[in-house]
Motif scaffolding. Structure first.
Motif, PDB file in Angstrom:
ATOM      1  N   ALA A  71      -5.465  60.908  18.504  1.00  0.00           N
ATOM      2  CA  ALA A  71      -5.827  61.235  16.060  1.00  0.00           C
ATOM      3  C   ALA A  71      -7.142  60.081  15.766  1.00  0.00           C
ATOM      4  N   GLN A  72      -7.669  59.091  16.409  1.00  0.00           N
ATOM      5  CA  GLN A  72      -8.490  57.851  15.770  1.00  0.00           C
ATOM      6  C   GLN A  72     -10.067  58.245  16.916  1.00  0.00           C
ATOM      7  N   TYR A  73      -9.651  58.530  18.493  1.00  0.00           N
ATOM      8  CA  TYR A  73     -10.981  58.987  19.097  1.00  0.00           C
ATOM      9  C   TYR A  73     -11.734  60.315  19.508  1.00  0.00           C
ATOM     10  N   GLY A  74     -10.408  61.152  19.024  1.00  0.00           N
ATOM     11  CA  GLY A  74     -10.840  62.542  19.679  1.00  0.00           C
ATOM     12  C   GLY A  74     -11.679  62.807  19.316  1.00  0.00           C
ATOM     13  N   GLU A  75     -11.980  62.657  18.210  1.00  0.00           N
ATOM     14  CA  GLU A  75     -13.201  63.769  16.668  1.00  0.00           C
ATOM     15  C   GLU A  75     -14.765  62.653  18.318  1.00  0.00           C
ATOM     16  N   LYS A  76     -14.404  61.670  18.140  1.00  0.00           N
ATOM     17  CA  LYS A  76     -15.512  61.032  19.073  1.00  0.00           C
ATOM     18  C   LYS A  76     -15.827  61.312  20.338  1.00  0.00           C
ATOM     19  N   GLY A  77     -14.817  62.284  20.784  1.00  0.00           N
ATOM     20  CA  GLY A  77     -14.968  63.024  22.164  1.00  0.00           C
ATOM     21  C   GLY A  77     -14.481  61.661  23.738  1.00  0.00           C
ATOM     22  N   ILE A  78     -13.294  60.952  22.412  1.00  0.00           N
ATOM     23  CA  ILE A  78     -12.374  60.099  23.529  1.00  0.00           C
ATOM     24  C   ILE A  78     -11.644  60.149  23.627  1.00  0.00           C
ATOM     25  N   TRP A  79     -10.820  61.238  25.049  1.00  0.00           N
ATOM     26  CA  TRP A  79     -10.497  61.812  25.340  1.00  0.00           C
ATOM     27  C   TRP A  79      -9.463  60.737  26.707  1.00  0.00           C
ATOM     28  N   PRO A  80      -7.793  61.427  27.048  1.00  0.00           N
ATOM     29  CA  PRO A  80      -7.243  61.063  28.252  1.00  0.00           C
ATOM     30  C   PRO A  80      -8.258  61.426  29.445  1.00  0.00           C
ATOM     31  N   ASN A  81      -8.963  60.412  30.073  1.00  0.00           N
ATOM     32  CA  ASN A  81      -8.957  60.975  31.652  1.00  0.00           C
ATOM     33  C   ASN A  81      -8.138  60.950  33.125  1.00  0.00           C
ATOM     34  N   VAL A  82      -7.995  60.796  34.042  1.00  0.00           N
ATOM     35  CA  VAL A  82      -7.956  60.930  35.212  1.00  0.00           C
ATOM     36  C   VAL A  82      -6.691  60.235  35.173  1.00  0.00           C
ATOM     37  N   ASP A  83      -7.047  58.745  34.738  1.00  0.00           N
ATOM     38  CA  ASP A  83      -6.726  58.116  35.308  1.00  0.00           C
ATOM     39  C   ASP A  83      -4.941  57.550  33.853  1.00  0.00           C
ATOM     40  N   PHE A  84      -5.165  58.448  33.090  1.00  0.00           N
ATOM     41  CA  PHE A  84      -4.130  58.196  31.696  1.00  0.00           C
ATOM     42  C   PHE A  84      -2.918  58.311  32.380  1.00  0.00           C
ATOM     43  N   TYR A  85      -2.648  59.486  33.581  1.00  0.00           N
ATOM     44  CA  TYR A  85      -1.371  59.845  33.517  1.00  0.00           C
ATOM     45  C   TYR A  85      -1.495  60.345  35.079  1.00  0.00           C
ATOM     46  N   SER A  86      -2.199  59.264  35.872  1.00  0.00           N
ATOM     47  CA  SER A  86      -2.214  59.389  37.183  1.00  0.00           C
ATOM     48  C   SER A  86      -1.611  57.944  37.719  1.00  0.00           C
ATOM     49  N   GLY A  87      -1.237  57.108  37.398  1.00  0.00           N
ATOM     50  CA  GLY A  87      -0.236  55.472  37.612  1.00  0.00           C
ATOM     51  C   GLY A  87       1.209  56.041  37.095  1.00  0.00           C
ATOM     52  N   ILE A  88       1.675  57.418  36.507  1.00  0.00           N
ATOM     53  CA  ILE A  88       2.698  57.258  36.364  1.00  0.00           C
ATOM     54  C   ILE A  88       3.454  58.515  37.449  1.00  0.00           C
ATOM     55  N   VAL A  89       2.026  59.217  37.992  1.00  0.00           N
ATOM     56  CA  VAL A  89       2.719  60.055  38.870  1.00  0.00           C
ATOM     57  C   VAL A  89       3.320  59.221  40.327  1.00  0.00           C
ATOM     58  N   TYR A  90       2.354  58.481  40.783  1.00  0.00           N
ATOM     59  CA  TYR A  90       1.927  57.084  42.243  1.00  0.00           C
ATOM     60  C   TYR A  90       3.869  56.880  41.116  1.00  0.00           C
ATOM     61  N   THR A  91       3.720  56.101  40.612  1.00  0.00           N
ATOM     62  CA  THR A  91       4.744  54.763  40.256  1.00  0.00           C
ATOM     63  C   THR A  91       6.106  56.139  41.092  1.00  0.00           C
ATOM     64  N   GLU A  92       6.584  57.705  39.998  1.00  0.00           N
ATOM     65  CA  GLU A  92       7.298  58.028  40.404  1.00  0.00           C
ATOM     66  C   GLU A  92       7.295  58.522  41.242  1.00  0.00           C
ATOM     67  N   LEU A  93       6.712  58.122  41.879  1.00  0.00           N
ATOM     68  CA  LEU A  93       6.686  59.234  43.472  1.00  0.00           C
ATOM     69  C   LEU A  93       7.044  57.298  44.591  1.00  0.00           C
ATOM     70  N   GLY A  94       6.533  56.297  44.127  1.00  0.00           N
ATOM     71  CA  GLY A  94       6.953  55.003  44.844  1.00  0.00           C
ATOM     72  C   GLY A  94       5.963  54.415  45.566  1.00  0.00           C
ATOM     73  N   PHE A  95       4.624  54.478  44.651  1.00  0.00           N
ATOM     74  CA  PHE A  95       3.387  53.504  45.490  1.00  0.00           C
ATOM     75  C   PHE A  95       3.127  52.428  44.801  1.00  0.00           C
ATOM     76  N   ALA A  96       3.003  51.216  45.357  1.00  0.00           N
ATOM     77  CA  ALA A  96       2.719  50.953  44.894  1.00  0.00           C
ATOM     78  C   ALA A  96       1.489  50.170  44.047  1.00  0.00           C
ATOM     79  N   THR A  97       1.481  49.448  42.841  1.00  0.00           N
ATOM     80  CA  THR A  97      -0.230  49.553  42.258  1.00  0.00           C
ATOM     81  C   THR A  97      -0.971  49.601  42.797  1.00  0.00           C
TER      82      THR A  97
END
Ligand code: ACO
Length: 376
Positions: free
Chosen positions: A301-327
């Motif tokens: 809502a704040q940055y979308g119009e400026k072209g700032i959106w989630p990149n590959v790193d926004f959700y990948s850490g959640i996936v890796y953590t759920e798969l059991g990987f250490a940070t």
């Protein structure tokens, strides 16, 4: 002739390449012309590695023999395992990976003037062994015994097996496979460029990959997913998200996992990872996904119009953590995938090589006197 200096070579093409393509406005990523979202849905990491490195999709028999080659190359020589055992267990896995890959090259001559066939064999060996090195270092440093890969498993399946000591379920294996597909290449980024520069000297492919690994290890390249996870953990629950994100916005603090030099809309890889993060979050007590959704809503809502959106790193850490990987494994997983892209670029470079030897804008002095040591 005076040539303008472009810091970071931003926007300067350094090679002709047919490996991958990004349209940052439309949010499109293609490998060899095929849309990443379609590959994530229908392909496998092995098939994508072949596609990137060979330039076209394999036939059934080509894929089977490529998978066989990867399996037969996945074991490590015992002296490499001994070397890994000597590395400090609190050292970063990216450094262990870089050291082991450079050392593996010492076992596989010739080092220079490789034929086309030898380049292909080295590429398969590197794709096969990278995941084994990452998993082996992780096991050994936490005090577990080294175990050998299982020939019947896929590369993603084996990686999970080597890390956890038990065969993964089909869903975990498929999700990791998709993560590897999504990270396998991304046009002319810093590590790919580093690999191409080293390849242009005709250094061997183990040096190419180890230098690319060095570039990937820097915090400006791999690793914003670690910061995104730290943010979600710090927020702790959905109700706290607004206060934290509003404060970050007010203080002009960057939201980790948001924004991209090329993408001005949602990164197509983030779209796919969001789906898997949601699927895994449904089976977990972890609030990270719900928090991430709330952070995304406020930040877009704040940055979308400026072209700032989630990149590959926004959700990948959640996936890796759920798969059991250490940070600390997040960036090495990136490397397990990206090695295929680096080698695709190296193979392309080798076909039409010219030594990289740029120039500089000299800003030093001329004609300075040499002052004898006693007079300084
Ligand atoms: N949160 C808030 N504002 C942002 C963000 C963000 N994550 N990213 C960029 N901006 C703003 C900047 O503050 C700047 O604002 P201004 O014009 O008012 O000064 C503007 O957008 C441009 O920012 P730059 O950093 O110059 O943009 P650039 O294209 O160079 O940066 C980058 C891209 C480095 C990825 C940046 O978006 C960032 O730092 N993001 C956070 C870290 C991150 O997620 N990195 C992973 C990238 S994906 C990958 O490498 C695999």
């Amino acid at each position: 002739m005076t040539v303008e200096l472009i810091p970071g070579l931003e926007g300067i093409p350094i090679a002709e390449s047919g490996v991958s393509f990004v349209d940052g406005k439309a949010g499109v990523l293609e490998y060899r012309g095929i849309n990443i979202e379609e590959l994530a849905e229908k392909s496998s990491f092995e098939e994508v590695s072949y596609l990137l490195m060979r330039g076209e999709l394999p036939s059934t028999s080509e894929l089977v023999s490529f998978q066989d080659e990867l399996r037969s190359n996945s074991r490590l020589k015992f002296r490499i395992v001994e070397l890994i055992k000597c590395l400090p267990e609190n050292g970063h896995p990216m450094d262990a990976l870089q050291a082991a890959i450079a050392a593996i090259g010492m076992f596989y001559p010739p080092r220079h003037n490789l034929t086309k066939e030898q380049r292909w064999e080295a590429s398969m060996r590197l794709v096969a062994k990278t995941s084994t090195v990452v998993a082996t270092f992780e096991r050994l440093r936490r005090g577990d015994e080294q175990i050998a890969p299982k020939p019947e498993l896929s590369l993603a399946g084996n990686f999970l097996y080597l890390l956890n000591g038990k065969e993964p379920d089909a869903i975990q294996e498929r999700i990791l496979d998709v993560c590897l597909i999504l990270h396998a290449d991304h046009t002319m980024n810093a590590s790919t460029f580093a690999g191409r520069v080293v390849g242009s000297t005709l250094a061997d492919p183990y040096c190419v990959v180890s230098s690319a690994l060095g570039a990937l290890s820097g915090p400006l390249h791999g690793g914003a997913n670690e910061d995104a996870m730290a943010l979600f953990s710090k927020i702790g629950s959905v109700k706290n998200a607004k206060t934290t994100v509003d404060r970050m916005i007010a203080e002009k603090e960057k939201i980790p996992g948001f924004g991209h030099r090329v993408y001005k809309t949602m990164d197509p890889r983030a779209k796919v990872l969001k789906k898997y993060a949601e699927e895994l979050a449904g089976k977990s007590d972890n609030p990270h996904f719900e928090i991430a959704l709330e952070v995304e809503k406020i930040a877009v809502a704040q940055y979308g119009e400026k072209g700032i959106w989630p990149n590959v790193d926004f959700y990948s850490g959640i996936v890796y953590t759920e798969l059991g990987f250490a940070t600390e494994c997040f960036t090495p997983i990136f490397a397990v995938a990206r090695v295929a892209g680096w080698l695709a670029h190296w193979l392309e470079q080798a076909e039409n090589n010219r030594l990289f030897r740029p120039t500089q804008k000299y800003v030093g002095q001329h004609g300075q006197p040499y002052v004898p040591l006693g007079e300084r």
